[in-house]
Design a protein around this motif. Structure first.
Motif, mmCIF file in Angstrom:
data_model
loop_
_atom_site.group_PDB
_atom_site.id
_atom_site.type_symbol
_atom_site.label_atom_id
_atom_site.label_comp_id
_atom_site.label_asym_id
_atom_site.label_seq_id
_atom_site.Cartn_x
_atom_site.Cartn_y
_atom_site.Cartn_z
ATOM 1 N N LEU A 645 0.823 -1.206 0.000
ATOM 2 C CA LEU A 645 0.000 0.000 0.000
ATOM 3 C C LEU A 645 0.858 1.256 0.000
ATOM 4 O O LEU A 645 0.557 2.230 -0.708
ATOM 5 N N VAL A 646 1.934 1.232 0.796
ATOM 6 C CA VAL A 646 2.820 2.399 0.833
ATOM 7 C C VAL A 646 3.484 2.603 -0.524
ATOM 8 O O VAL A 646 3.631 3.743 -0.995
ATOM 9 N N THR A 647 3.867 1.499 -1.186
ATOM 10 C CA THR A 647 4.479 1.620 -2.507
ATOM 11 C C THR A 647 3.484 2.146 -3.535
ATOM 12 O O THR A 647 3.818 2.983 -4.383
ATOM 13 N N LEU A 648 2.253 1.648 -3.443
ATOM 14 C CA LEU A 648 1.233 2.066 -4.400
ATOM 15 C C LEU A 648 0.879 3.540 -4.234
ATOM 16 O O LEU A 648 0.703 4.272 -5.226
ATOM 17 N N TYR A 649 0.784 3.990 -3.000
ATOM 18 C CA TYR A 649 0.416 5.385 -2.713
ATOM 19 C C TYR A 649 1.616 6.150 -2.145
ATOM 20 O O TYR A 649 1.474 6.959 -1.234
ATOM 21 N N ARG A 650 2.790 5.871 -2.678
ATOM 22 C CA ARG A 650 4.009 6.458 -2.133
ATOM 23 C C ARG A 650 4.020 7.978 -2.238
ATOM 24 O O ARG A 650 4.524 8.659 -1.342
ATOM 25 N N ARG A 651 3.471 8.539 -3.328
ATOM 26 C CA ARG A 651 3.477 9.993 -3.477
ATOM 27 C C ARG A 651 2.557 10.641 -2.449
ATOM 28 O O ARG A 651 2.884 11.684 -1.885
ATOM 29 N N ARG A 652 1.421 10.030 -2.216
ATOM 30 C CA ARG A 652 0.520 10.586 -1.212
ATOM 31 C C ARG A 652 1.121 10.484 0.186
ATOM 32 O O ARG A 652 0.991 11.412 0.993
ATOM 33 N N VAL A 653 1.778 9.337 0.458
ATOM 34 C CA VAL A 653 2.421 9.183 1.771
ATOM 35 C C VAL A 653 3.528 10.212 1.940
ATOM 36 O O VAL A 653 3.667 10.843 2.998
ATOM 37 N N ALA A 654 4.330 10.408 0.881
ATOM 38 C CA ALA A 654 5.396 11.406 0.959
ATOM 39 C C ALA A 654 4.816 12.805 1.119
ATOM 40 O O ALA A 654 5.374 13.642 1.860
ATOM 41 N N ASP A 655 3.704 13.078 0.467
ATOM 42 C CA ASP A 655 3.079 14.400 0.586
ATOM 43 C C ASP A 655 2.592 14.647 2.010
ATOM 44 O O ASP A 655 2.714 15.770 2.527
ATOM 45 N N VAL A 656 2.043 13.619 2.654
ATOM 46 C CA VAL A 656 1.614 13.766 4.051
ATOM 47 C C VAL A 656 2.808 14.099 4.941
ATOM 48 O O VAL A 656 2.738 14.964 5.821
ATOM 49 N N GLY A 657 3.926 13.430 4.688
ATOM 50 C CA GLY A 657 5.122 13.741 5.472
ATOM 51 C C GLY A 657 5.622 15.150 5.232
ATOM 52 O O GLY A 657 6.039 15.842 6.168
ATOM 53 N N LEU A 658 5.590 15.613 3.981
ATOM 54 C CA LEU A 658 6.030 16.975 3.673
ATOM 55 C C LEU A 658 5.131 18.014 4.330
ATOM 56 O O LEU A 658 5.619 19.037 4.835
ATOM 57 N N VAL A 659 3.833 17.752 4.332
ATOM 58 C CA VAL A 659 2.914 18.688 4.984
ATOM 59 C C VAL A 659 3.191 18.746 6.487
ATOM 60 O O VAL A 659 3.128 19.819 7.103
ATOM 61 N N GLY A 660 3.525 17.595 7.071
ATOM 62 C CA GLY A 660 3.875 17.601 8.492
ATOM 63 C C GLY A 660 5.107 18.436 8.776
ATOM 64 O O GLY A 660 5.153 19.196 9.748
ATOM 65 N N VAL A 661 6.134 18.305 7.920
ATOM 66 C CA VAL A 661 7.342 19.117 8.098
ATOM 67 C C VAL A 661 7.012 20.598 7.920
ATOM 68 O O VAL A 661 7.499 21.459 8.669
ATOM 69 N N TRP A 662 6.198 20.912 6.902
ATOM 70 C CA TRP A 662 5.797 22.316 6.682
ATOM 71 C C TRP A 662 5.034 22.871 7.882
ATOM 72 O O TRP A 662 5.260 23.997 8.306
ATOM 73 N N TRP A 663 4.136 22.077 8.449
ATOM 74 C CA TRP A 663 3.341 22.529 9.596
ATOM 75 C C TRP A 663 4.237 22.845 10.796
ATOM 76 O O TRP A 663 4.051 23.854 11.473
ATOM 77 N N VAL A 664 5.209 21.992 11.043
ATOM 78 C CA VAL A 664 6.143 22.245 12.152
ATOM 79 C C VAL A 664 7.002 23.465 11.841
ATOM 80 O O VAL A 664 7.265 24.305 12.710
ATOM 81 N N GLY A 665 7.417 23.613 10.578
ATOM 82 C CA GLY A 665 8.305 24.714 10.216
ATOM 83 C C GLY A 665 7.653 26.079 10.377
ATOM 84 O O GLY A 665 8.269 27.019 10.906
ATOM 85 N N ILE A 666 6.386 26.221 9.925
ATOM 86 C CA ILE A 666 5.760 27.538 10.003
ATOM 87 C C ILE A 666 5.398 27.912 11.440
ATOM 88 O O ILE A 666 5.224 29.094 11.743
ATOM 89 N N ARG A 667 5.286 26.939 12.332
ATOM 90 C CA ARG A 667 5.011 27.268 13.724
ATOM 91 C C ARG A 667 6.278 27.538 14.515
ATOM 92 O O ARG A 667 6.248 28.280 15.495
ATOM 93 N N CYS A 668 7.363 26.931 14.089
ATOM 94 C CA CYS A 668 8.642 27.239 14.738
ATOM 95 C C CYS A 668 9.250 28.524 14.179
ATOM 96 O O CYS A 668 9.956 29.237 14.901
ATOM 97 N N GLN A 669 8.998 28.830 12.915
ATOM 98 C CA GLN A 669 9.521 30.037 12.275
ATOM 99 C C GLN A 669 8.350 30.761 11.599
ATOM 100 O O GLN A 669 8.189 30.728 10.378
ATOM 101 N N ARG A 670 7.535 31.394 12.396
ATOM 102 C CA ARG A 670 6.310 32.013 11.899
ATOM 103 C C ARG A 670 6.588 33.098 10.867
ATOM 104 O O ARG A 670 5.824 33.312 9.932
#
Length: 767
Positions: A645-670
Motif C-alpha cells: 500500500l505504501v508503494t502504491l500510494y508512495r506519493r501521497r504518503v510522501a506528501d503527508v510527510g512533507l505537509v507535516g514538516v511544513w506545519w512544524v516549520g511555520i510554527r517554529c519560524q512564523r
C-alpha cells in the motif's frame, strides 16, 4: 584517462584500503578471511559505481552539492541503529569505538564516491589515513601490515595525481609551477613514518593509543561488549600478568585451583571402594604372552571409579579473577579432551599407558606451531578458537580434536610440548601447569560426520578378536549385555555406520541423570545401568559405549575432559564459559590412520557440526528464512500488505510527510511562513514530476498557473506577489500572509498541482 578521474580512482583505493583495515579490526583474531574482506569489497564496488554515476552528472554550476552533508551524516550514524538492533534482538554487538569507526569508514567511502569534487576527495583521503591509523592501534596482523604497505603505494600515487590535477586547473590563469619535491617528500615521510611507528612499535604504543577509546576502561563506564578494561581484559589484575610465561611470579608457586580429578569429585562425588571388588587389574591376553612389549606407564597411575559417594556440594565462593574453569571463544558445541583411559577392571578406569613422546610441530612465520598431518578427506573445514584458562589447573592443553595449529603466548618451540596420550597434547614439563588466565589460540579442523559414515569398514582400526562375553568384574561384558549389543549391531553394516548406530541405540535406551549412583551391592555397573536403572551419569554412558564397541572388535577408549555447551554462551563477553558442571566423559574410536574420532553416547550432548561452505550457508539462511515466514505468516502478510500500500500510494504518503514538516516549520519560524510554503510547493512539484528548472524564479515558474480563472489561482497570484515583496525586502510577513500560506497549501494539493503543471509548463529534461 584524465587526471580528475584518476584522482577519483586513487581516492577510492585509499578509502578501500582503510575500510579493509577497519574490517580486519572489527572481525578480530578469530575472524576468517571472508569476514575480513567481503564487506570492504562490497563497499568499494558500491563506491566505484556511485563515482561513475556522479562523474557523469556533476554540473559546473553546483560544484559542491549541499546534499553531501546530509548523506555524510546519515552514513556516520547508520551503524548506531544497526548495533542497537543486533544488541536488542540477537544480544550480539561490538565495542562502541568500533561502531564509531565503522561510521567514519562509511563517511570515507561516501566521500570517495563523490571524489569528482576536489573538496570531498581531499577529505576522503585524510579520513582514510585516520582509519588505517586506528586499525593499527588495535592489532598488527599480517593483513593490517599489508594494508600499510598498500596504502604507501596508493598514497604516493594519490599525491602525485592530486598535484597534476591542481596544475591543470591553475594553468588556465597562472603559469605552470615546478613540483615542490622537498615538500612532497617531507609530507610523505612524516605520514608513513607515523604509520610505521604505530604498526611496528608493539603493544606499548598501540595500547596507549587504545586508552583514548571510550570503552578502554579509563572512564569508569562499563560496556558488556568492550574490548578491554576492568573485568574484561586478559590481564585481570595488576601483578598477575597471566599472558606472560609465568616466570617467577609468586602467584604461580602454589595454586589452590582444582585439577580435572578435583572437578570430577566435586561434580560426581568422592570415589568409594565397592565391598565385593578385588584389588586386581585384568590384563589383556596379548600383554601376558608378550610381557617384554608392555610399555612403561609414565603417568601418575590415576584412575576414575564408577562407584561414587554422593555428597552435598556446597557452592564455592565466587572467584573474581575467573568464574569458570575455561572460557572458549569459538564454535560450539565442542569436546576438549584432557585424559584418555584404556584399562577397565569392572569398576575403575585407568589412564592409558604409553611412553609420552614429543609432538611433531612446525613453526610458521606468524609464530604458530603447525601440525604436519595432511588434510583428511572427511574434514569439514577449520575453525579458530581462543581459549582462556580460568580456575582449572591442568598440564594438558584443552584443545579440540584435529588440531591444525596453535599458539601459546610467545612459546614457539615444539620441545615445550609432548603427546600425553595419543591425540592429546600437554606441556612437556610434568611439574608445570597452565597458569590461570593463560590465552590459547588454536585452529582445529571440524569433521564431516556424513562423510565419515561413508568410509569403508577397513577405515576403522579393528582388534584381532572381539570378546563374546566375559565376567563383568574383569572389565568385559556379561552374556546378556553382549547379546543386546550384538542385536544392535546386526541392524547396521560393519564399519562407521555400525559404530554410529550402536551409539545412537544407547542414547535412545537410557536417560541422563547426574545424581544417579550405582549401588555397591551389584555385580557390575554396566548391567545395572542397561537393564535395571536405565539412567545414570555420563561416565556410565561412556563406559557402556566403549565396552560395547570393543566387544564388536573396534579400538575404542573412554576420554574425559570438558564439553563446551552452547547454551552457556555469554553474549556480553562473547565467550562460552566452561564450568564445573561441564566436566564430561565420552568415547573415542580409532581409525586405521591413527586418528581418534569422538563418539557422543550421552543424550543431550552433541558433536561439533562441520563448517558450512558458502552453498550450505546460503541454503541454511534460505531454509531458516522460509521457516520464519511460515511460523509468522500472519505478521509477514500484514507487513507485505502495508509495504504494498505504501508503494502504491508512495506519493501521497510522501506528501503527508512533507505537509507535516511544513506545519512544524511555520510554527517554529512564523516569520518564514512564505519561504516554508514555497518549499512545500517545490517538493510537491518534484513528486508530481515537474521540478522547478534551475535558475528560474518562482514567479516565472508558477506564473502561468495564475491565468486560471478560479479562486485557487487568485490565492496563488497573491502568494507570489507576497513572496516577491518578502524576498526583496519590500515587505514583512504578517498574520495575513500566514493565513494566505495555509490557503495556498489547501488549494494546491498534489493532484491539483500535477494537473496544472502538466497543462501549462514545458518540461525541460535533465541532463
Amino acid at each position: 584517462m584524465n587526471s580528475e578521474r584518476l584522482a577519483g580512482y586513487s581516492t577510492i583505493a585509499l578509502a578501500g584500503i582503510g575500510s579493509l583495515a577497519i574490517q580486519d579490526a572489527i572481525a578480530g583474531p578469530l575472524g576468517s578471511l571472508v569476514d575480513r574482506t567481503l564487506f570492504p569489497s562490497l563497499f568499494v564496488v558500491v563506491s566505484l559505481v556511485s563515482f561513475q554515476w556522479l562523474s557523469k552528472r556533476a554540473r559546473p554550476d553546483r560544484p559542491y552539492p549541499r546534499v553531501m552533508a546530509g548523506v555524510s551524516l546519515g552514513l556516520l550514524l547508520a551503524p548506531a541503529p544497526v548495533e542497537w538492533l543486533t544488541r536488542s534482538l540477537a544480544d550480539v554487538g561490538i565495542p562502541y569505538e568500533l561502531v564509531m569507526i565503522a561510521g567514519l569508514r562509511n563517511v570515507t567511502l561516501g566521500l570517495a564516491a563523490a571524489s569528482c569534487w576536489r573538496r570531498y576527495r581531499n577529505i576522503a583521503a585524510a579520513l582514510s589515513a585516520f582509519c588505517l591509523l586506528f586499525a593499527c592501534t588495535l592489532d598488527t596482523t599480517w593483513l593490517t601490515l599489508g594494508c600499510v604497505a598498500a596504502y604507501t603505494v596508493a598514497g604516493s600515487l594519490w599525491l602525485m595525481v592530486q598535484y597534476q590535477s591542481a596544475l591543470r586547473i591553475e594553468s588556465e590563469n597562472q603559469p605552470t609551477a615546478s613540483m615542490p619535491i622537498p615538500a612532497f617528500g617531507i609530507v610523505l615521510l612524516v605520514l608513513f613514518a607515523a604509520l610505521g611507528v604505530v604498526a611496528g612499535a608493539g603493544e606499548s604504543v598501540t595500547y596507549a593509543l587504545g586508552e583514548l577509546m571510550p570503552t578502554s576502561g579509563g572512564t569508569g563506564a562499563r560496556d558488556p561488549f568492550a574490548r578491554g578494561g576492568i573485568g574484561d581484559g586478559d590481564d585481570v589484575v595488576a601483578g598477575e600478568d597471566v599472558q606472560s610465561d609465568g616466570g617467577d611470579s609468586d602467584i604461580h608457586l602454589s595454586s589452590p585451583e582444582p585439577s580435572l580429578y578435583d572437578v570430577f569429585n566435586e561434580l560426581y562425588g568422592e570415589p568409594q571402594m565397592p565391598k565385593n571388588m578385588q584389588r586386581a587389574i585384568a590384563l589383556p591376553s596379548e600383554r601376558i604372552r608378550e610381557p617384554d612389549k608392555v610399555s612403561k606407564n609414565h603417568q601418575a597411575g590415576r584412575e576414575f571409579s564408577l562407584h561414587r559417594r554422593r555428597t552435598q556440594r556446597r557452592p564455592a565462593p565466587r572467584d573474581l579473577v575467573a568464574d569458570a574453569q575455561l572460557y572458549v571463544d569459538g564454535k560450539s558445541p565442542q569436546h576438549l579432551p584432557l585424559v584418555a583411559y584404556d584399562e577397565f577392571d569392572g569398576w575403575r578406569w585407568h589412564e592409558a599407558e604409553h611412553a609420552p613422546r614429543h609432538v611433531d610441530l612446525e613453526k610458521t612465520l606468524a609464530g604458530w606451531l603447525k601440525s604436519p598431518e595432511p588434510e583428511r578427506e572427511y574434514e569439514g573445514g577449520t575453525e579458530r578458537y581462543r581459549i582462556k584458562v580460568g580456575k582449572l589447573e591442568t598440564r594438558g592443553l584443552p584443545f579440540p580434536r584435529r588440531v591444525v595449529s596453535f599458539k601459546l603466548g610467545a612459546v614457539d618451540r615444539a620441545d615445550f610440548f609432548r603427546m600425553a596420550y595419543p591425540g592429546i597434547i600437554s606441556l612437556a614439563d610434568a611439574s608445570s601447569t597452565l597458569p590461570p588466565g593463560t590465552i590459547l589460540h588454536v585452529e582445529a579442523a571440524t569433521l564431516d560426520w556424513e562423510a565419515l559414515e561413508e568410509l569403508s569398514p577397513h577405515s576403522l582400526l579393528r582388534t584381532s578378536t572381539g570378546q563374546a562375553h566375559a565376567d563383568p568384574s574383569d572389565g568385559g561384558l556379561s552374556k546378556r549385555t553382549a547379546e543386546l549389543v550384538d542385536q544392535w549391531a546386526a541392524e547396521y553394516p560393519p564399519g562407521p555406520k555400525q559404530v554410529a548406530g550402536v551409539v545412537e541405540r544407547l542414547r535412545d535406551r537410557c536417560r541422563l541423570d547426574r545424581d544417579a549412583i550405582v549401588p555397591s551391592s551389584v555385580d557390575g555397573p554396566v548391567d545395572y545401568f542397561l537393564f535395571e536403572s536405565r539412567k545414570g551419569p555420563d561416565y556410565l554412558f561412556a563406559t557402556t559405549a566403549t565396552l560395547a564397541l570393543r566387544h564388536l572388535g573396534y579400538t575404542a577408549r573412554a576420554v574425559s575432559g570438558f564439553y563446551v555447551n552452547p547454551a552457556r554462551y555469554d553474549a556480553h563477553g562473547r565467550t562460552t564459559p566452561v564450568v564445573t558442571e561441564d566436566a564430561h566423559f565420552w568415547t573415542e574410536v580409532q581409525l586405521a590412520n591413527g586418528d581418534w574420532i569422538t563418539q557422543e553416547p550421552t543424550p543431550g550432548y552433541f558433536r561439533t557440526p562441520p563448517t558450512l561452505t558458502w552453498e550450505e550457508w546460503a541454503w541454511t539462511v534460505v531454509a531458516g528464512a522460509m521457516r520464519y515466514l511460515i511460523d509468522h505468516a500472519a505478521a509477514v502478510a500484514a507487513i507485505l500488505l502495508a509495504v504494498g500500500l505504501v508503494t502504491l500510494y508512495r506519493r501521497r504518503v510522501a506528501d503527508v510527510g512533507l505537509v507535516g514538516v511544513w506545519w512544524v516549520g511555520i510554527r517554529c519560524q512564523r516569520r518564514a511562513s512564505v519561504a516554508w510554503t514555497l518549499w512545500l510547493l517545490e517538493r510537491r512539484a518534484t513528486l508530481a514530476g515537474h521540478r522547478r528548472p534551475p535558475g528560474q524564479t518562482p514567479s516565472r515558474w508558477l506564473g502561468p498557473l495564475t491565468a486560471l480563472a478560479s479562486e485557487p489561482s487568485d490565492a496563488l497570484s497573491t502568494f507570489l506577489q507576497t513572496f516577491e515583496r518578502v524576498a526583496y525586502g519590500a515587505g514583512v510577513e504578517d498574520a495575513t500572509s500566514f493565513r494566505l500560506c495555509g490557503q495556498v497549501v489547501r488549494d494546491w494539493k498534489l493532484a491539483t498541482l500535477r494537473s496544472a503543471l502538466s497543462e501549462f509548463i514545458t518540461i525541460v529534461p535533465e541532463r
